[in-house]
Design a protein around this motif. Sequence first.
Motif, PDB file in Angstrom:
ATOM      1  N   ILE A 208      14.900  45.588   8.420  1.00  0.00           N
ATOM      2  CA  ILE A 208      15.809  46.741   8.455  1.00  0.00           C
ATOM      3  C   ILE A 208      15.010  48.035   8.435  1.00  0.00           C
ATOM      4  O   ILE A 208      15.266  48.954   9.205  1.00  0.00           O
ATOM      5  N   ALA A 209      14.021  48.115   7.548  1.00  0.00           N
ATOM      6  CA  ALA A 209      13.235  49.353   7.440  1.00  0.00           C
ATOM      7  C   ALA A 209      12.493  49.656   8.737  1.00  0.00           C
ATOM      8  O   ALA A 209      12.285  50.819   9.086  1.00  0.00           O
TER       9      ALA A 209
ATOM     10  N   LEU B 221      18.023  48.223  15.502  1.00  0.00           N
ATOM     11  CA  LEU B 221      18.372  49.354  16.347  1.00  0.00           C
ATOM     12  C   LEU B 221      18.061  49.029  17.796  1.00  0.00           C
ATOM     13  O   LEU B 221      17.168  48.220  18.084  1.00  0.00           O
TER      14      LEU B 221
ATOM     15  N   ALA C  36       6.472  58.710  20.656  1.00  0.00           N
ATOM     16  CA  ALA C  36       6.602  58.535  19.215  1.00  0.00           C
ATOM     17  C   ALA C  36       5.558  57.610  18.640  1.00  0.00           C
ATOM     18  O   ALA C  36       5.551  57.334  17.462  1.00  0.00           O
TER      19      ALA C  36
ATOM     20  N   HIS D 130       2.575  57.967  17.911  1.00  0.00           N
ATOM     21  CA  HIS D 130       1.712  58.550  16.908  1.00  0.00           C
ATOM     22  C   HIS D 130       2.383  58.627  15.553  1.00  0.00           C
ATOM     23  O   HIS D 130       1.738  58.868  14.560  1.00  0.00           O
ATOM     24  N   ASP D 131       3.672  58.463  15.537  1.00  0.00           N
ATOM     25  CA  ASP D 131       4.386  58.456  14.269  1.00  0.00           C
ATOM     26  C   ASP D 131       4.557  57.071  13.742  1.00  0.00           C
ATOM     27  O   ASP D 131       5.259  56.873  12.767  1.00  0.00           O
TER      28      ASP D 131
ATOM     29  N   LEU E  15      23.076  50.226   9.205  1.00  0.00           N
ATOM     30  CA  LEU E  15      22.568  49.303   8.186  1.00  0.00           C
ATOM     31  C   LEU E  15      22.242  50.067   6.929  1.00  0.00           C
ATOM     32  O   LEU E  15      21.606  51.126   6.976  1.00  0.00           O
TER      33      LEU E  15
ATOM     34  N   GLN F   6      20.312  56.681  12.185  1.00  0.00           N
ATOM     35  CA  GLN F   6      20.784  55.544  12.967  1.00  0.00           C
ATOM     36  C   GLN F   6      21.874  55.961  13.946  1.00  0.00           C
ATOM     37  O   GLN F   6      21.902  55.536  15.101  1.00  0.00           O
TER      38      GLN F   6
ATOM     39  N   HIS G  36      20.445  57.915  16.765  1.00  0.00           N
ATOM     40  CA  HIS G  36      19.681  57.049  17.666  1.00  0.00           C
ATOM     41  C   HIS G  36      20.607  56.269  18.596  1.00  0.00           C
ATOM     42  O   HIS G  36      20.376  56.177  19.793  1.00  0.00           O
ATOM     43  N   GLU G  37      21.664  55.705  18.028  1.00  0.00           N
ATOM     44  CA  GLU G  37      22.522  54.819  18.811  1.00  0.00           C
ATOM     45  C   GLU G  37      23.558  55.566  19.635  1.00  0.00           C
ATOM     46  O   GLU G  37      23.852  55.193  20.766  1.00  0.00           O
TER      47      GLU G  37
ATOM     48  N   ARG H 281      10.627  65.190  12.719  1.00  0.00           N
ATOM     49  CA  ARG H 281      10.110  63.925  13.255  1.00  0.00           C
ATOM     50  C   ARG H 281      11.204  63.154  13.979  1.00  0.00           C
ATOM     51  O   ARG H 281      11.008  62.623  15.067  1.00  0.00           O
TER      52      ARG H 281
ATOM     53  N   HIS I 102      11.917  64.779  17.267  1.00  0.00           N
ATOM     54  CA  HIS I 102      10.844  64.516  18.218  1.00  0.00           C
ATOM     55  C   HIS I 102      10.966  63.111  18.783  1.00  0.00           C
ATOM     56  O   HIS I 102      10.869  62.892  19.996  1.00  0.00           O
ATOM     57  N   ARG I 103      11.213  62.145  17.928  1.00  0.00           N
ATOM     58  CA  ARG I 103      11.299  60.754  18.377  1.00  0.00           C
ATOM     59  C   ARG I 103      12.482  60.543  19.309  1.00  0.00           C
ATOM     60  O   ARG I 103      12.455  59.693  20.189  1.00  0.00           O
TER      61      ARG I 103
ATOM     62  N   VAL J 135      18.116  50.078   1.678  1.00  0.00           N
ATOM     63  CA  VAL J 135      16.927  50.032   2.532  1.00  0.00           C
ATOM     64  C   VAL J 135      17.077  51.107   3.606  1.00  0.00           C
ATOM     65  O   VAL J 135      17.899  50.961   4.515  1.00  0.00           O
ATOM     66  N   PRO J 136      16.316  52.188   3.540  1.00  0.00           N
ATOM     67  CA  PRO J 136      16.418  53.215   4.581  1.00  0.00           C
ATOM     68  C   PRO J 136      15.791  52.712   5.880  1.00  0.00           C
ATOM     69  O   PRO J 136      14.787  51.991   5.851  1.00  0.00           O
ATOM     70  N   VAL J 137      16.349  53.141   6.981  1.00  0.00           N
ATOM     71  CA  VAL J 137      15.880  52.712   8.301  1.00  0.00           C
ATOM     72  C   VAL J 137      15.022  53.799   8.923  1.00  0.00           C
ATOM     73  O   VAL J 137      15.409  54.965   8.964  1.00  0.00           O
ATOM     74  N   GLY J 138      13.844  53.397   9.425  1.00  0.00           N
ATOM     75  CA  GLY J 138      13.024  54.313  10.213  1.00  0.00           C
ATOM     76  C   GLY J 138      12.454  55.485   9.439  1.00  0.00           C
ATOM     77  O   GLY J 138      12.202  56.549  10.014  1.00  0.00           O
TER      78      GLY J 138
ATOM     79  N   TYR K 282       3.273  60.734   4.455  1.00  0.00           N
ATOM     80  CA  TYR K 282       3.301  61.154   5.857  1.00  0.00           C
ATOM     81  C   TYR K 282       2.832  62.594   5.983  1.00  0.00           C
ATOM     82  O   TYR K 282       3.352  63.496   5.339  1.00  0.00           O
TER      83      TYR K 282
ATOM     84  N   SER L 182      -2.224  64.501  18.014  1.00  0.00           N
ATOM     85  CA  SER L 182      -0.783  64.291  17.850  1.00  0.00           C
ATOM     86  C   SER L 182      -0.061  65.618  17.691  1.00  0.00           C
ATOM     87  O   SER L 182       1.046  65.820  18.208  1.00  0.00           O
TER      88      SER L 182
ATOM     89  N   GLU M 272       0.272  67.246  21.069  1.00  0.00           N
ATOM     90  CA  GLU M 272       1.252  66.540  21.888  1.00  0.00           C
ATOM     91  C   GLU M 272       2.677  66.843  21.411  1.00  0.00           C
ATOM     92  O   GLU M 272       3.607  67.028  22.199  1.00  0.00           O
TER      93      GLU M 272
END
Lengths: 212, 663
Positions: free
Chosen positions: A187-188, A193, A204, A206-207, B9, B50, B53-54, B76, B79-80, B511-514, B520, B528, B531
Motif C-alpha cells: 500500500i505504501a 494505484l 519522478a 528522482h523522487d 486505500l 490518491q 492521481h486517479e 513533490r 511535480h509527480r 498506511v499512507p500511500v506514496g 526527504y 534533480s 530538472e
Amino acid sequence: MGLFGSTDNTEHERKPADRSPTNTLQRATVIAAAALVVTCLFPGYTAVLIAAIGAYEVRRVRRWWFGVWAAVTSVIGWALAGASLTQWMAWPLSQIGHTFAWILAPAPEANPIVMSINEIAESSLLSLVWMQLWGCAPAALLTTVIFASWRSHSRNIRGQIEGPEHTNRRPVGILDRRRRDRERHRIAAGHYLTPPPEPAAAAATHDGNPHA
Amino acid sequence: MKRHEPEVLLGTGTYGHPVSKPMNLMKKNVLIVGTTRTGKTRLANSIARQQSHELGCGQLILNFKPEPGFVAEKARDAHRMGRSFLHFTMAPKGGGGFVRSHPYEPPVPCNYDPLDRSNGATRARMLIDSVAHDDASDVYRRNAIEVTALAWDIAAITGYDYQTMRNPDTGQATVRRRRSLQVLLELLDMNLLEQQAQLMNPELLQRLHPHLGTAEAESKVAELRSRALSIKEDSNHRASVMSSAIADTRSIVSSFLNSSAFYPQSLASGNRPALRIDIMRAIVRGEIVLFSLSAADYQQEAAMLGSMILLDLQNTVSTLREYQSHAKVSGQPDATPWPPLIVQIEELGTAANPASAKALIGLLNKSADVGIRPVTSTQSLSDIRGIGDGTYLQRVIALTDDLISLQLGESVDDEEISRFSGSVTKKIATAETEVSNNRWSLFTGARQARTVRPKDTEMPRIPVGTVQSLRSSDEDDVREMVWTSKTPALRSVHTHGPEGPNNWHETIEMVPVGEPPLGYDPFEDPDSVAETAAAAAQAARALGNDMADATSMLHKLHQLSNTKLKSIGDIPTHFTELEEPILDVSITDPADIDVPLPPEPDAEPEPAHKSEVIPEANKSHTTSQKRSPSTLPTPPAPTSESNPFARSTPAPRPPVADDMDDF
C-alpha cells in the motif's frame, strides 16, 4: 449449596444439569479409562486429536479445514506407505503390533495386514511415531470435524455475547501478521494505484517513484 | 491484485487485508480527528494524493499550521503528477524573506486576491462575513455591507478599479485591475465616494448592463448617487451607526492591507498569471494550490483569509453550477466536465471562529454535486464545539460521510465518535449469583452461577473508550485508527464483515500511500533540482497556453462569469414596447475639474505599507471619465508569446538566466 440443604433463589430457564457427585465421578472415570486405553493403543491418534481440538478451540480454525487436512493427510500417508493401502491401514495398528507382537505370530495364511503389523513390530521407535502419525492423522482430523460440528452450535450462541471471553471470532495469527506486513509495504508503495503514464513516471524517478 | 475501480486505500484491517473505499463514494466530507502527532496530516495527504492521481483532482489546501515539509510534499506531488503548484504564504513572524521548500515551488510567494471577482454585493459579504461578529453587531454588519457593496459597484461603473501602467521600456500604456481592498479603502473616504458617484452616467452603466434602457440607466444612476450622498450625510454624524460601520470597515481593510503578516502585494492579483491563484482555474486545470496560513502567528488574519478563501470557493461553485446546468454531461450522476477538487483543511479548529465555521458549512452544503471533495482534519472536536452556540460541530458532523479517528485524548470527543458510529443491539453478559440458605440460616452465602445470561442493550458500534486506547507509536510507526463510514451504509467494519456480535468495529493500522521517504531533501541532488525547476517552467508555459486557448473550458467559464445581458437593441420588441414612460429627471453634469495628470506609476505596483488615499487617483479617473464608454479600460488579455509568463506587456523581454523569467 449449603450443608443442610439448599434453595436455589434464581429463576433460570436453563439450569445446569442435575447430576449427583457419584454419577459425575463414575462418568469421569469411564471417560478417563477409555481415553487412557485409546492413548496407549493409538498414541498418534490422541496426539493429533488433542492438537486439532486445541486448534479449533483456541484459534477458532474453521471445521472445513480439518476435513481438508484429513483428505490431504490420507493421500500423503497412502503415498508414504508406498501407495499400498494395506500397508497404510496397518500403520494405525503399529503400536498394538509393537506392544502385542507375541499375539500376532506369523502364520502362513496370515493376512497382509497382520504381516504388515509384524513388520512394524520390528521397527524403531522413530518409525513407530512416524507411522502412528500418518496412519492416525486422518481419523483424528475427521473426529475433530465431528467434534467441531457438535460444538459449533453452542459456540455460536455463546459468541453472540459481547466480550473477548465469549467471542467466537478467530484471533489474529502469524499468517495474518505476515499478511499485514506485506500489505503495508504494498500500500505504501502505491501498488494499488494506476501506474502513471511514461513521461510523468520518468520525471519522478528522482523522487523514488516506485512506478518508474 | 490491482483494483479495477479507483479506490482510496487507508491501511490494513484486523487480519491484514487492505482497507479501502471506492472514490466515487467519497464525495462528501472526510473528517479526521486525532491528537498531535498521530498521523492526521499524513492520512489527509494520502487521501488527497490518491484521488489526485486517479481522478485528476486538483487540490486546494488550507493549512493553518504550516511547515516546510508539508509544502515540499505537496510540491513533490504536483511535480509527480505534472500539475501546476502555487503556494500562498504569510510572512515569517520573526522577519526574513521567502524561502523555497521545493524546486518545483515558484521562487516567490504567489498572489491571491479573494475579492477579485464577482459583483459588489457578493464581495462585500465575503469581506464583512469573514470577520466574526455577534448578533448585537448585526446592524453594523448590514451597514458595512451596504457601503462596501456600493463602493465597489460605483468603482466598477466608473472604472476606478482599474489603473493605467506604462511600460518603462516601450512607453506603451496598459490597463491593469487594481487591488480590490485598496480601491475599497480609498472609496471609504465619503468625499471621494461622492465624487465617484457624480462621475457616473447612464452610458457607463449600460456598458456593464447592456440590457438596460436609457431611462432605467438614468434612474439607477440617480439612485446610486442619492444613496452615496445619504451615506455621506449619515457618516458625518459621529454617533451614527453608519459612521461606526464605515470606521470599522476601514479598520478591517487597512489592517489587512497594511499588515506585515502578508508579503507586500501578495493580496493582489499580480501581473504574472503563473503566480496568480485563481480558484476557478485551479479547479478546471487540476492545479495544486496551497495556502499556508499560520494561525499560531497571526490568528486573526489567518482566520479572516481562511474564511474569504472558503467564501470565494463558494462563489466559484455557484459559477460552476451555472455552467454545469448548461453543459451536457453524460455518465455518472453528479458528473462534471472538470475534474473534482480536493479541499483539504488542516488543523480546522486552530483558526475556527463563527465566520469560518459558517463558510465551511456553506461549502459542505453546496459542493458535492460540482465535484468538491472536502477532507478536513482537527486535533479536537472541542475546538469546533466551542464556536458560537455549539451547533456548528453538529452541523459539520451531519455533513460528514466518513469520520476517521486516530488516538484521542478527550473523553468528550470519544463520546462524539461513539455517537457518530450509531447504535446497535448488543448482547451483554450478566453474571448470575446463586444465593443459598437453609431453614436455620446457617452457612449462608452466594456463589457465581455457571450460567451466563445475555441481555439485549442498545449501545454504540464503537464503545466509549475505544479511541482513547488506540495506539500511536513513533518507534515502529504504528498508527491505529477507527473509521465510520455512512456510504454505502453506516458501518465501522471494513474487511471482515458482515458486522455482528463481537464484530461491530475494526481497528485499522493507518498506511499512507506514496509518502516521501523519511528525511526527504528535495535539494539534495543538483541534477534533480535543475530538472524539477525545468518541469515547473514547463507547467507554467502550459498554463499560459491554456489561458490563451479560446476554446478551452477555462475560457468559457471566465466568459460565463463576465456574461452580460443582451443589449437593449437585441431584445425582441414585444418586451420593450410597453416601456415605462421616461421620468423627467434632471441630471446635473459633474463639474469639469481641470487637474494635472498624476505621474505615471512604475511597472511594479506600490507596496502595501505605502498605500494611502491618493486624491490624484481621482483626477486620473476624472480624466478617463471624459472618454467615451468604448475607450474605458478593459482587462488585459493574456499573452502567449515565446515567454508566456513575462509580465503582461506587449513587448517580450529578452530571456535571462533567472528562475523568475519562467514565471
